[in-house]
Design a protein around this motif. Structure first.
Motif, PDB file in Angstrom:
ATOM      1  N   LEU A   1     -30.764 -94.937  10.023  1.00  0.00           N
ATOM      2  CA  LEU A   1     -31.168 -94.183   8.831  1.00  0.00           C
ATOM      3  C   LEU A   1     -31.506 -95.124   7.680  1.00  0.00           C
ATOM      4  CD1 LEU A   1     -28.491 -91.346   9.113  1.00  0.00           C
ATOM      5  CD2 LEU A   1     -30.962 -91.056   9.394  1.00  0.00           C
ATOM      6  N   ARG A   2     -30.742 -96.217   7.550  1.00  0.00           N
ATOM      7  CA  ARG A   2     -31.067 -97.196   6.493  1.00  0.00           C
ATOM      8  C   ARG A   2     -32.421 -97.866   6.772  1.00  0.00           C
ATOM      9  NH1 ARG A   2     -25.382 -97.386   6.248  1.00  0.00           N
ATOM     10  NH2 ARG A   2     -25.243 -98.679   8.103  1.00  0.00           N
ATOM     11  N   ALA A   3     -32.706 -98.103   8.057  1.00  0.00           N
ATOM     12  CA  ALA A   3     -34.003 -98.709   8.413  1.00  0.00           C
ATOM     13  C   ALA A   3     -35.142 -97.742   8.086  1.00  0.00           C
ATOM     14  CB  ALA A   3     -34.023 -99.082   9.897  1.00  0.00           C
TER      15      ALA A   3
ATOM     16  N   GLY B   1     -22.835 -89.520  -0.128  1.00  0.00           N
ATOM     17  CA  GLY B   1     -21.719 -89.471   0.822  1.00  0.00           C
ATOM     18  C   GLY B   1     -21.750 -88.228   1.683  1.00  0.00           C
ATOM     19  N   GLU B   2     -22.915 -87.532   1.671  1.00  0.00           N
ATOM     20  CA  GLU B   2     -23.063 -86.336   2.518  1.00  0.00           C
ATOM     21  C   GLU B   2     -23.521 -86.751   3.904  1.00  0.00           C
ATOM     22  OE1 GLU B   2     -22.660 -83.124   1.478  1.00  0.00           O
ATOM     23  OE2 GLU B   2     -22.082 -83.794  -0.530  1.00  0.00           O
ATOM     24  N   LEU B   3     -23.405 -85.824   4.861  1.00  0.00           N
ATOM     25  CA  LEU B   3     -23.941 -86.104   6.191  1.00  0.00           C
ATOM     26  C   LEU B   3     -25.408 -85.687   6.243  1.00  0.00           C
ATOM     27  CD1 LEU B   3     -21.086 -84.936   8.604  1.00  0.00           C
ATOM     28  CD2 LEU B   3     -21.608 -87.245   7.799  1.00  0.00           C
TER      29      LEU B   3
ATOM     30  N   GLY C   1     -20.868 -94.510  14.737  1.00  0.00           N
ATOM     31  CA  GLY C   1     -21.203 -93.538  13.681  1.00  0.00           C
ATOM     32  C   GLY C   1     -21.870 -92.280  14.216  1.00  0.00           C
ATOM     33  N   PHE C   2     -21.940 -92.140  15.503  1.00  0.00           N
ATOM     34  CA  PHE C   2     -22.450 -90.932  16.167  1.00  0.00           C
ATOM     35  C   PHE C   2     -21.643 -90.747  17.441  1.00  0.00           C
ATOM     36  CE2 PHE C   2     -24.854 -88.529  19.197  1.00  0.00           C
ATOM     37  CZ  PHE C   2     -25.526 -87.575  18.452  1.00  0.00           C
ATOM     38  N   PRO C   3     -21.206 -89.549  17.775  1.00  0.00           N
ATOM     39  CA  PRO C   3     -21.322 -88.303  17.019  1.00  0.00           C
ATOM     40  C   PRO C   3     -20.354 -88.254  15.833  1.00  0.00           C
ATOM     41  CG  PRO C   3     -20.177 -87.922  19.114  1.00  0.00           C
ATOM     42  CD  PRO C   3     -20.603 -89.348  19.109  1.00  0.00           C
ATOM     43  N   ARG C   4     -20.751 -87.494  14.820  1.00  0.00           N
ATOM     44  CA  ARG C   4     -19.935 -87.342  13.625  1.00  0.00           C
ATOM     45  C   ARG C   4     -19.587 -85.882  13.385  1.00  0.00           C
ATOM     46  NH1 ARG C   4     -21.733 -92.059  10.719  1.00  0.00           N
ATOM     47  NH2 ARG C   4     -20.562 -92.494   8.825  1.00  0.00           N
ATOM     48  N   THR C   5     -20.067 -85.005  14.249  1.00  0.00           N
ATOM     49  CA  THR C   5     -19.724 -83.576  14.149  1.00  0.00           C
ATOM     50  C   THR C   5     -19.605 -83.042  15.579  1.00  0.00           C
ATOM     51  OG1 THR C   5     -22.018 -82.817  14.251  1.00  0.00           O
ATOM     52  CG2 THR C   5     -21.134 -83.264  12.045  1.00  0.00           C
TER      53      THR C   5
ATOM     54  N   PRO D   1     -21.156 -80.354  16.883  1.00  0.00           N
ATOM     55  CA  PRO D   1     -22.463 -80.112  17.513  1.00  0.00           C
ATOM     56  C   PRO D   1     -23.130 -81.399  18.019  1.00  0.00           C
ATOM     57  CG  PRO D   1     -22.297 -78.847  15.479  1.00  0.00           C
ATOM     58  CD  PRO D   1     -21.086 -79.739  15.528  1.00  0.00           C
ATOM     59  N   GLN D   2     -22.941 -82.504  17.303  1.00  0.00           N
ATOM     60  CA  GLN D   2     -23.510 -83.780  17.771  1.00  0.00           C
ATOM     61  C   GLN D   2     -22.839 -84.197  19.080  1.00  0.00           C
ATOM     62  OE1 GLN D   2     -23.458 -86.839  14.712  1.00  0.00           O
ATOM     63  NE2 GLN D   2     -24.300 -85.446  13.175  1.00  0.00           N
ATOM     64  N   ALA D   3     -21.520 -84.027  19.165  1.00  0.00           N
ATOM     65  CA  ALA D   3     -20.797 -84.405  20.393  1.00  0.00           C
ATOM     66  C   ALA D   3     -21.277 -83.556  21.567  1.00  0.00           C
ATOM     67  CB  ALA D   3     -19.286 -84.237  20.186  1.00  0.00           C
TER      68      ALA D   3
ATOM     69  N   GLN E   1     -24.511-104.945  -1.585  1.00  0.00           N
ATOM     70  CA  GLN E   1     -23.546-103.853  -1.416  1.00  0.00           C
ATOM     71  C   GLN E   1     -24.308-102.585  -1.044  1.00  0.00           C
ATOM     72  OE1 GLN E   1     -21.360-102.552  -4.960  1.00  0.00           O
ATOM     73  NE2 GLN E   1     -19.643-101.932  -3.664  1.00  0.00           N
ATOM     74  N   ARG E   2     -23.761-101.814  -0.104  1.00  0.00           N
ATOM     75  CA  ARG E   2     -24.394-100.543   0.242  1.00  0.00           C
ATOM     76  C   ARG E   2     -24.291 -99.583  -0.936  1.00  0.00           C
ATOM     77  NH1 ARG E   2     -22.243 -98.631   6.116  1.00  0.00           N
ATOM     78  NH2 ARG E   2     -22.280 -96.667   4.983  1.00  0.00           N
ATOM     79  N   PRO E   3     -25.381 -98.820  -1.206  1.00  0.00           N
ATOM     80  CA  PRO E   3     -25.330 -97.904  -2.346  1.00  0.00           C
ATOM     81  C   PRO E   3     -24.248 -96.828  -2.191  1.00  0.00           C
ATOM     82  CG  PRO E   3     -27.493 -97.839  -1.258  1.00  0.00           C
ATOM     83  CD  PRO E   3     -26.683 -98.840  -0.527  1.00  0.00           C
TER      84      PRO E   3
HETATM   85  P1  AMP Z   1     -22.489 -95.340   8.373  1.00  0.00           P
HETATM   86  O1  AMP Z   1     -23.314 -96.571   8.236  1.00  0.00           O
HETATM   87  O2  AMP Z   1     -22.145 -94.997   9.796  1.00  0.00           O
HETATM   88  O3  AMP Z   1     -21.286 -95.325   7.472  1.00  0.00           O
HETATM   89  O4  AMP Z   1     -23.415 -94.125   7.889  1.00  0.00           O
HETATM   90  C1  AMP Z   1     -23.896 -94.079   6.544  1.00  0.00           C
HETATM   91  C2  AMP Z   1     -24.356 -92.679   6.193  1.00  0.00           C
HETATM   92  O5  AMP Z   1     -25.425 -92.296   7.059  1.00  0.00           O
HETATM   93  C3  AMP Z   1     -23.322 -91.592   6.358  1.00  0.00           C
HETATM   94  O6  AMP Z   1     -22.446 -91.482   5.239  1.00  0.00           O
HETATM   95  C4  AMP Z   1     -24.216 -90.366   6.519  1.00  0.00           C
HETATM   96  O7  AMP Z   1     -24.778 -89.975   5.275  1.00  0.00           O
HETATM   97  C5  AMP Z   1     -25.344 -90.908   7.370  1.00  0.00           C
HETATM   98  N1  AMP Z   1     -25.042 -90.783   8.810  1.00  0.00           N
HETATM   99  C6  AMP Z   1     -24.840 -91.806   9.693  1.00  0.00           C
HETATM  100  N2  AMP Z   1     -24.580 -91.337  10.918  1.00  0.00           N
HETATM  101  C7  AMP Z   1     -24.598 -89.974  10.813  1.00  0.00           C
HETATM  102  C8  AMP Z   1     -24.367 -88.920  11.719  1.00  0.00           C
HETATM  103  N3  AMP Z   1     -24.051 -89.163  13.020  1.00  0.00           N
HETATM  104  N4  AMP Z   1     -24.454 -87.655  11.259  1.00  0.00           N
HETATM  105  C9  AMP Z   1     -24.768 -87.388   9.972  1.00  0.00           C
HETATM  106  N5  AMP Z   1     -24.978 -88.330   9.054  1.00  0.00           N
HETATM  107  C10 AMP Z   1     -24.891 -89.630   9.461  1.00  0.00           C
END
Ligand code: AMP
Length: 214
Positions: free
Chosen positions: A41-43, A62-64, A91-95, A97-99, A158-160
């Motif tokens: 997502l950062r990329a 800090g939302e998903l 960092g996946f799955p985080r919910t 439904p993702q699992a 630093q990450r935002p």
């Molecule tokens: P991380 O680098 O894993 O801490 O992810 C940074 C941010 O990206 C998270 O706080 C979410 O906003 C988003 N993110 C990363 N992975 C997921 C995911 N599996 N589901 C939803 N949002 C995600």
């Protein structure tokens, strides 16, 4: 062709537990790709895509990011040739439904998870860990200004979303949305609990021992 056995792992834990640090070490040893949805997502954000822009706003708060978006990203990524022999999801799955989406995809591909490693760190320790976190602007190597300072001359960023406000929101999301996947994987006999409140070397060692026993 690699002689390594196939291995499919998930790293779970609160923000700042050390998932990224451990994933980087483990994939070197296990010779599997490191798939971090946060990094993807950062990329996308760096690339300035529409998805990246929308996701970036949520991440900073800090939302998903919505399930369908991240599920789509991961499904495409694990279908790539380098992930056929395994992967380390960070960092996946985080919910829930993702699992479930991941399970369905693995079942369709007739492959199975080998383990889900939960890196446990108490909430009280997380804030200090995350607010001191920095990464090398070039290599992405992770440091901590107090516990593991970068060498002289290394340009760190630093990450935002590593601010106090965003960390509190991320922890709340972790408990509300991500923690429910722990009993889900425990019921499948896949969960390995590791104490994340020790040196990175000690955590890596504990993970390797837990996986060998599996
Ligand atoms: P991380 O680098 O894993 O801490 O992810 C940074 C941010 O990206 C998270 O706080 C979410 O906003 C988003 N993110 C990363 N992975 C997921 C995911 N599996 N589901 C939803 N949002 C995600």
């Amino acid at each position: 062709m690699s002689n390594n056995p196939e291995v499919r792992l998930i790293l779970v834990g609160p923000p700042g537990a050390g998932k990224g640090t451990q994933a980087k070490r483990l994939v070197d040893t296990l010779q599997i790709p490191h798939i971090s949805t946060g990094d993807m997502l950062r990329a996308a954000r760096e690339a300035g895509t529409e998805l990246g822009r929308k996701a970036g706003e949520l991440m900073d708060r800090g939302e998903l990011v919505p399930d369908d978006v991240v599920i789509g990203l991961v499904m495409e990524r694990i279908a790539e040739p380098d992930a056929k022999r395994g992967f380390m999801l960070d960092g996946f799955p985080r919910t829930r439904p993702q699992a479930e989406a991941l399970d369905a995809a693995l079942e369709a591909a007739a492959v199975e998870l080998d383990g889900v490693v939960l890196i446990e760190v108490e909430d009280a320790k997380i804030e200090r860990r995350i607010t001191g976190r920095r990464s090398d602007a070039v290599t992405g190597d992770i440091y901590h200004m107090e516990f593991d300072p970068p060498p002289d001359g290394v340009d760190v960023v630093q990450r935002p979303d590593d601010t106090v406000e965003a960390v509190r929101a991320r922890l709340a999301k972790y408990h509300a949305s991500t923690a429910p996947i722990i009993p889900y994987y425990d019921a499948q006999g896949l969960l390995r609990r590791v104490n994340g409140d020790q040196s990175p070397d000690a955590v890596t060692h504990e993970i390797m021992v837990a996986l060998e026993r599996a």
